[in-house]
Design an enzyme around this catalytic site. Structure first.
Site, short mmCIF file in Angstrom:
data_model
loop_
_atom_site.label_atom_id
_atom_site.label_comp_id
_atom_site.label_asym_id
_atom_site.label_seq_id
_atom_site.Cartn_x
_atom_site.Cartn_y
_atom_site.Cartn_z
N GLU A 115 30.99 31.06 40.71
CA GLU A 115 31.05 30.89 42.16
C GLU A 115 29.91 30.00 42.64
O GLU A 115 28.78 30.08 42.13
CB GLU A 115 30.90 32.24 42.88
N THR A 116 30.22 29.17 43.61
CA THR A 116 29.22 28.45 44.39
C THR A 116 29.39 28.90 45.84
O THR A 116 30.50 28.87 46.38
CB THR A 116 29.40 26.93 44.28
#
Length: 259
Positions: A46-47
């Site tokens: 995830e970003t």
């Protein structure tokens, strides 16, 4: 344009364990397509992108391939960044997102996520599920995720799923879980359909795991362990229609993105 980012390991107190997430604190939103490209470039599970919105923050999460409606570890990482790196005052941060209102509080060195409970219903244990996991499945529940209950912690740890077959099953991903030897329960999470073969430590899946195990074990305070290769410990509590998930985080890297 130059954008500052930080990489933070969540649900751990030491580097190179837990679950890594990249965090951007933005002054204004970028185009959706650009945020997706940035997430693909970092190639982490995830970003997260956060933008101040009134007295709180709006948060969005991207895997390398899609935007997610909810993510626990990247929210924990974002709160760590805001508290520790950007000196946000107070003991609580409020977030809005695709899944509604969230908050993160800090207490005695831990960060506590306050997330909505995830609902799921019992479903038939399909041959396709057992074949994809390569393990007998005792029970299955279907919500946004597909939850498969296995016989033991050893079975969870030994699971070597067929990722192509898993990607064809309903839901965002597949959670496997069982009673723990040293914890109330253990789990692993596979989501090849959204670009994550195995997520190291997944806060959002515990919004489904916590009510399941609370009902099964007859208690609302639970110690959980996600037994991926990196591993991570989570302290979960059921509070009505909310789930509180506590953990720690540590900064491992930072830099500048040049656009």
């Amino acid at each position: 344009m130059h954008l500052e980012f930080h990489q933070i390991d969540a649900f751990t107190d030491r580097p190179f364990s837990g679950n890594p997430a990249v965090v951007y604190r933005l002054d204004a939103w970028l185009a959706d397509s650009l945020m997706q490209q940035i997430a693909a470039e970092h190639n982490q599970a995830e970003t997260a992108f956060v933008v101040r919105e009134g007295a709180g923050w709006h948060i969005r999460w991207f895997t390398p391939t899609v935007e997610m409606p909810l993510c626990g570890h990247a929210t924990l990482a974002s709160a760590y960044a805001l508290f520790e790196l950007y000196d946000e005052p107070g003991e609580r941060l409020d977030f809005s997102c695709l899944s509604g209102a969230l908050s993160v509080s800090r207490d005695n060195g831990r960060l506590i996520l306050d997330f909505p409970l995830a609902h799921a219903s019992e479903t038939v244990v399909s041959i396709e599920l057992e074949q994809a996991l390569g393990q007998p499945v005792l029970a299955a529940l279907q919500g946004n995720e597909l939850l498969a209950v296995l016989e033991s912690e050893q079975a969870v740890r030994a699971c070597q799923p067929d990722m192509k077959a898993l990607a064809k099953l309903p839901g965002l991903g597949v959670i496997v879980t069982a009673p723990g030897l040293k914890h109330d329960f253990v789990s692993r999470y596979f989501a090849p359909g959204i670009g994550i073969d195995e997520d190291p430590v997944t806060g959002a899946t515990h919004c489904l795991l916590t009510p399941y195990w609370a009902a099964r074990l007859g208690k609302n305070e639970l110690r959980a362990f996600q037994c991926s290769a990196r591993g991570g410990e989570l302290h979960c509590s059921l509070a009505g229609e909310r789930v509180k998930i506590a953990g720690q985080a540590v900064l491992v890297a930072g830099g500048t993105l040049f656009l």
